[in-house]
Write a protein that holds these residues in place. Structure first.
Motif, PDB file in Angstrom:
ATOM      1  N   ARG A 153      10.567  46.369 -15.310  1.00 51.75           N
ATOM      2  CA  ARG A 153      11.335  47.106 -16.322  1.00 51.75           C
ATOM      3  C   ARG A 153      12.730  46.497 -16.402  1.00 51.75           C
ATOM      4  N   VAL A 154      13.206  46.257 -17.616  1.00 54.12           N
ATOM      5  CA  VAL A 154      14.529  45.685 -17.851  1.00 54.12           C
ATOM      6  C   VAL A 154      15.302  46.590 -18.798  1.00 54.12           C
ATOM      7  N   ALA A 155      16.561  46.841 -18.469  1.00 54.45           N
ATOM      8  CA  ALA A 155      17.453  47.575 -19.365  1.00 54.45           C
ATOM      9  C   ALA A 155      18.582  46.662 -19.816  1.00 54.45           C
ATOM     10  N   VAL A 156      18.949  46.790 -21.071  1.00 50.18           N
ATOM     11  CA  VAL A 156      20.131  46.122 -21.621  1.00 50.18           C
ATOM     12  C   VAL A 156      21.178  47.188 -21.893  1.00 50.18           C
ATOM     13  N   ILE A 157      22.367  46.997 -21.342  1.00 56.41           N
ATOM     14  CA  ILE A 157      23.509  47.865 -21.643  1.00 56.41           C
ATOM     15  C   ILE A 157      24.465  47.027 -22.486  1.00 56.41           C
ATOM     16  N   ASP A 158      24.520  47.313 -23.757  1.00 59.00           N
ATOM     17  CA  ASP A 158      25.269  46.491 -24.718  1.00 59.00           C
ATOM     18  C   ASP A 158      26.507  47.260 -25.155  1.00 59.00           C
ATOM     19  N   LEU A 159      27.673  46.807 -24.672  1.00 56.94           N
ATOM     20  CA  LEU A 159      28.933  47.477 -24.989  1.00 56.94           C
ATOM     21  C   LEU A 159      29.870  46.579 -25.788  1.00 56.94           C
ATOM     22  N   ASP A 160      29.347  45.531 -26.368  1.00 54.82           N
ATOM     23  CA  ASP A 160      30.041  44.752 -27.382  1.00 54.82           C
ATOM     24  C   ASP A 160      30.266  45.654 -28.598  1.00 54.82           C
ATOM     25  N   VAL A 161      31.299  45.381 -29.376  1.00 52.28           N
ATOM     26  CA  VAL A 161      31.614  46.267 -30.504  1.00 52.28           C
ATOM     27  C   VAL A 161      30.609  46.148 -31.640  1.00 52.28           C
ATOM     28  N   HIS A 162      29.818  45.077 -31.656  1.00 53.26           N
ATOM     29  CA  HIS A 162      28.854  44.853 -32.727  1.00 53.26           C
ATOM     30  C   HIS A 162      27.443  45.203 -32.251  1.00 53.26           C
ATOM     31  N   GLN A 163      26.693  45.913 -33.065  1.00 57.72           N
ATOM     32  CA  GLN A 163      25.351  46.327 -32.669  1.00 57.72           C
ATOM     33  C   GLN A 163      24.443  45.122 -32.458  1.00 57.72           C
ATOM     34  N   GLY A 164      23.684  45.139 -31.368  1.00 62.03           N
ATOM     35  CA  GLY A 164      22.828  44.014 -31.018  1.00 62.03           C
ATOM     36  C   GLY A 164      21.504  44.075 -31.757  1.00 62.03           C
ATOM     37  N   ASP A 165      21.533  43.739 -33.034  1.00 61.43           N
ATOM     38  CA  ASP A 165      20.340  43.861 -33.866  1.00 61.43           C
ATOM     39  C   ASP A 165      19.218  42.936 -33.405  1.00 61.43           C
ATOM     40  N   GLY A 166      19.557  41.745 -32.914  1.00 60.32           N
ATOM     41  CA  GLY A 166      18.534  40.838 -32.411  1.00 60.32           C
ATOM     42  C   GLY A 166      17.863  41.369 -31.156  1.00 60.32           C
ATOM     43  N   ASN A 167      18.652  41.893 -30.235  1.00 55.37           N
ATOM     44  CA  ASN A 167      18.068  42.520 -29.041  1.00 55.37           C
ATOM     45  C   ASN A 167      17.134  43.656 -29.420  1.00 55.37           C
ATOM     46  N   ALA A 168      17.570  44.489 -30.370  1.00 56.70           N
ATOM     47  CA  ALA A 168      16.753  45.623 -30.774  1.00 56.70           C
ATOM     48  C   ALA A 168      15.448  45.158 -31.406  1.00 56.70           C
ATOM     49  N   ALA A 169      15.520  44.129 -32.266  1.00 54.77           N
ATOM     50  CA  ALA A 169      14.326  43.648 -32.946  1.00 54.77           C
ATOM     51  C   ALA A 169      13.292  43.117 -31.967  1.00 54.77           C
ATOM     52  N   VAL A 170      13.745  42.438 -30.910  1.00 55.99           N
ATOM     53  CA  VAL A 170      12.820  41.823 -29.959  1.00 55.99           C
ATOM     54  C   VAL A 170      12.370  42.806 -28.885  1.00 55.99           C
ATOM     55  N   LEU A 171      13.296  43.600 -28.354  1.00 55.26           N
ATOM     56  CA  LEU A 171      13.015  44.365 -27.136  1.00 55.26           C
ATOM     57  C   LEU A 171      12.653  45.821 -27.371  1.00 55.26           C
ATOM     58  N   GLN A 172      13.153  46.435 -28.430  1.00 57.15           N
ATOM     59  CA  GLN A 172      12.878  47.862 -28.623  1.00 57.15           C
ATOM     60  C   GLN A 172      11.387  48.181 -28.712  1.00 57.15           C
ATOM     61  N   PRO A 173      10.565  47.319 -29.318  1.00 56.95           N
ATOM     62  CA  PRO A 173       9.131  47.650 -29.371  1.00 56.95           C
ATOM     63  C   PRO A 173       8.428  47.638 -28.009  1.00 56.95           C
ATOM     64  N   ARG A 174       9.053  47.084 -26.988  1.00 52.82           N
ATOM     65  CA  ARG A 174       8.415  46.974 -25.676  1.00 52.82           C
ATOM     66  C   ARG A 174       8.651  48.242 -24.852  1.00 52.82           C
ATOM     67  N   ASP A 175       7.600  48.752 -24.241  1.00 51.42           N
ATOM     68  CA  ASP A 175       7.733  49.911 -23.370  1.00 51.42           C
ATOM     69  C   ASP A 175       8.419  49.573 -22.057  1.00 51.42           C
ATOM     70  N   ASP A 176       8.423  48.284 -21.684  1.00 57.66           N
ATOM     71  CA  ASP A 176       9.028  47.881 -20.416  1.00 57.66           C
ATOM     72  C   ASP A 176      10.482  47.453 -20.561  1.00 57.66           C
ATOM     73  N   CYS A 177      11.067  47.705 -21.729  1.00 60.20           N
ATOM     74  CA  CYS A 177      12.489  47.440 -21.961  1.00 60.20           C
ATOM     75  C   CYS A 177      13.159  48.690 -22.509  1.00 60.20           C
ATOM     76  N   PHE A 178      14.456  48.823 -22.182  1.00 59.39           N
ATOM     77  CA  PHE A 178      15.257  49.921 -22.715  1.00 59.39           C
ATOM     78  C   PHE A 178      16.612  49.354 -23.104  1.00 59.39           C
ATOM     79  N   VAL A 179      16.975  49.506 -24.368  1.00 57.02           N
ATOM     80  CA  VAL A 179      18.250  48.976 -24.867  1.00 57.02           C
ATOM     81  C   VAL A 179      19.165  50.136 -25.236  1.00 57.02           C
ATOM     82  N   MET A 180      20.295  50.232 -24.545  1.00 57.37           N
ATOM     83  CA  MET A 180      21.361  51.167 -24.898  1.00 57.37           C
ATOM     84  C   MET A 180      22.483  50.372 -25.536  1.00 57.37           C
ATOM     85  N   ASP A 181      22.948  50.823 -26.692  1.00 56.95           N
ATOM     86  CA  ASP A 181      23.929  50.056 -27.448  1.00 56.95           C
ATOM     87  C   ASP A 181      25.032  50.984 -27.959  1.00 56.95           C
ATOM     88  N   VAL A 182      26.261  50.742 -27.515  1.00 53.18           N
ATOM     89  CA  VAL A 182      27.441  51.466 -27.992  1.00 53.18           C
ATOM     90  C   VAL A 182      28.237  50.499 -28.861  1.00 53.18           C
TER      91      VAL A 182
END
Length: 299
Positions: A149-178
């Motif tokens: 299981r991998v989590a991405v904690i994205d606190l850059d000011v710009h939304q990580g649309d590429g991370n979301a497109a690739v990783l959000q569909p996976r059950d073994d990934c969790f992307v939190m983006d502020v």
């Protein structure tokens, strides 16, 4: 502790280009000069081979970048003029991210003095992002069984649309983006947990949002956290639209890194965006992240 750097390849950008490529060299110099990192703690980032890049990106996109046949409009979307340095720099960034993640799994913390290229999608780049380093790292490590299981904690000011497109569909990934709600990219791709911030948000609101939502990351019980520690929320940043202080960014880093350390979750850092004028503000903020990491992990 070992951290990875890619200073041997610059982007050969024209004078006056809005991307401050010199920030990576300035950061490395500052960290060594100030004693935050000893020279022996730095390693040259390896160049990622085709099979690593192709774990996320399409053959057509990789080939067009390598041979220069890429449509000029696609290069404008990335934000750089094409040169043979562009794909090589992108490979170096991915290679550094993967090496740092493997190092973090061994010792608890690593990172690179670059990376966080979260706007790159499988078949196109965008927003100064050539290949998506964190999406590749998560995909490679999960598929080879190094982690479950991998989590991405994205606190850059710009939304990580590429991370979301690739990783959000996976059950073994969790992307939190502020991210800044009204900032680039203007078409957001939903992550697992999106936390939009209003323009001109200040430290208290920003830090409260992070603390309140990190519980979802810890509940996911990741084997590895990929931390996108962009410093473009800084008030002085030209592209940020938030009003976060240097102290606020340091508090942000302490919340994330201390949270990982006390739970025993390996963490690999990428430094993400930073576009202040003068660029020294960005460099000082990046250095602050590494100073906090030193204090939390005690090297």
């Amino acid at each position: 502790m070992i951290f990875y750097t890619a200073q041997d390849f610059n982007l050969n950008l024209p004078e006056g280009h809005r991307f401050p490529g010199q920030k990576y060299r300035l950061l490395e110099e500052k960290l060594v000069r100030d004693g935050t990192l000893a020279p022996e703690m730095l390693r040259e980032a390896p160049i990622a081979p085709n099979e690593v890049i192709l774990s996320v990106h399409t053959e057509e996109y990789l080939r067009s970048l390598e041979d220069g046949s890429i449509d000029p409009r696609a290069m404008r979307r990335i934000g750089f003029p094409w040169s043979e340095q562009i794909p090589r720099r992108g490979r170096r960034t991915v290679g550094g991210a993967l090496a740092a993640a493997r190092q973090a799994l061994r010792v608890g913390l690593s990172g690179q003095l670059a990376g966080g290229t979260h706007h790159a999608h499988p078949d196109f780049g965008a927003g100064f992002c050539i290949f998506n380093d964190q999406a590749v790292v998560a995909t490679v490590l999960l598929e080879e069984g190094a982690v479950d299981r991998v989590a991405v904690i994205d606190l850059d000011v710009h939304q990580g649309d590429g991370n979301a497109a690739v990783l959000q569909p996976r059950d073994d990934c969790f992307v939190m983006d502020v991210f800044g709600e009204k900032n680039f990219p203007f078409r957001k791709v939903p992550s697992d947990l999106d936390v939009p911030m209003p323009d001109a948000a200040e430290d208290a609101e920003f830090l409260r949002a992070i603390e309140e939502h990190l519980d979802a990351v810890w509940a996911f019980k990741p084997d590895l956290v990929l931390y996108q520690a962009g410093v473009d929320p800084l008030a002085e940043d030209k592209l940020g639209r938030l009003n976060i202080s240097f102290e606020g960014l340091r508090a942000r880093d302490e919340i994330v890194l201390e949270g990982c350390r006390k739970r025993g979750i390996p963490c690999s850092m990428a430094i993400g965006g930073g576009y202040s004028d003068p660029i020294e503000h960005t460099v000082n903020a990046y250095a602050g992240t590494y100073e906090v990491a030193r204090d939390v992990y005690g090297w």
